[in-house]
Scaffold this motif. Sequence first.
Motif, PDB file in Angstrom:
ATOM      1  N   GLN A 134       0.577  -1.116  -0.035  1.00 23.43           N
ATOM      2  CA  GLN A 134       0.068  -0.011   0.062  1.00 23.43           C
ATOM      3  C   GLN A 134       1.009   1.217   0.035  1.00 23.43           C
ATOM      4  N   SER A 135       1.973   1.080   0.630  1.00 25.08           N
ATOM      5  CA  SER A 135       2.937   2.583   0.669  1.00 25.08           C
ATOM      6  C   SER A 135       4.420   2.255   0.651  1.00 25.08           C
ATOM      7  N   ASN A 160       6.376   8.524   4.948  1.00 25.72           N
ATOM      8  CA  ASN A 160       5.735   7.463   4.246  1.00 25.72           C
ATOM      9  C   ASN A 160       4.745   7.996   3.245  1.00 25.72           C
ATOM     10  N   ASP A 161       4.688   7.416   2.087  1.00 26.23           N
ATOM     11  CA  ASP A 161       4.081   7.998   0.927  1.00 26.23           C
ATOM     12  C   ASP A 161       3.303   6.791   0.473  1.00 26.23           C
ATOM     13  N   PRO A 162       1.705   6.873   0.468  1.00 28.69           N
ATOM     14  CA  PRO A 162       1.027   5.588  -0.266  1.00 28.69           C
ATOM     15  C   PRO A 162       0.708   5.863  -1.459  1.00 28.69           C
ATOM     16  N   ARG A 163       0.696   4.440  -2.070  1.00 27.08           N
ATOM     17  CA  ARG A 163       0.596   4.339  -3.522  1.00 27.08           C
ATOM     18  C   ARG A 163      -0.498   5.100  -4.164  1.00 27.08           C
ATOM     19  N   GLU A 166      -4.515   4.644  -3.048  1.00 22.05           N
ATOM     20  CA  GLU A 166      -4.830   4.290  -1.716  1.00 22.05           C
ATOM     21  C   GLU A 166      -5.451   5.609  -1.033  1.00 22.05           C
ATOM     22  N   SER A 171       0.014  10.594   3.256  1.00 20.69           N
ATOM     23  CA  SER A 171       1.586  10.927   3.553  1.00 20.69           C
ATOM     24  C   SER A 171       1.656  11.170   4.950  1.00 20.69           C
TER      25      SER A 171
END
Length: 208
Positions: A134-135, A160-163, A166, A171
């Motif tokens: 997912q990220s 962290n950055d989501p795909r 999502e 973020s």
Amino acid sequence: MQEHEYALLGGVNRAEVGRYLGAIAAGVSAVIVFVLLTVVDLAQQFGIPTNLPPAVLSLVGAGAVFGALYWIFDRHAWRWPYIGQLLKVPDLAGDWQCDGQTLKPDGSDSYGWEGKVTIIQSWDKLRVRLKTSQSGSNSITAALIHDEADGYRLLYNYRNDPRIGEAELKSHLGFAQLVFSKDLRSAEGEYFNGHGRFTFGTMRLARI
């Protein structure tokens, strides 16, 4: 994302290592220059025409030798078993299977997740990259601690950055702490997130 510097706590000070390398570089440079001048002198004694340009001597000067030694040390030598033990710096580079568990506020299990952690490491730089379905996240700063009781401890904060797609994820920034086994084959730790996603949990790593 690029690798970033990381702090060393409990190991040999980097400035001290630099002084040792500087002293070695000065000695190596002096030996090389002496050998070159001796060869030129012997050649002249036998009537062999020789010409040693100053540029050649500058290439084997202490500064150039130090640069070469530091590159070797930064990329390779610090990983050698005896040197690594002396410096008290573990080689964590490589891929790790990560099994995570997000916890509820009362400490009970909420849901599990899996991912792959890739650690890129040299003597003076580090990067921790986590990918899940997912990220993905990258470390921003880090510290590596030599803990004689528990093993090596890695502390780092990350972004962290989501795909794409999502929609429920945002973020966010977070912090993680991992304690590695003495054989450097596994690690256990915990994490917590903020500034966009308020979750926390545990992580278990196994070297792939």
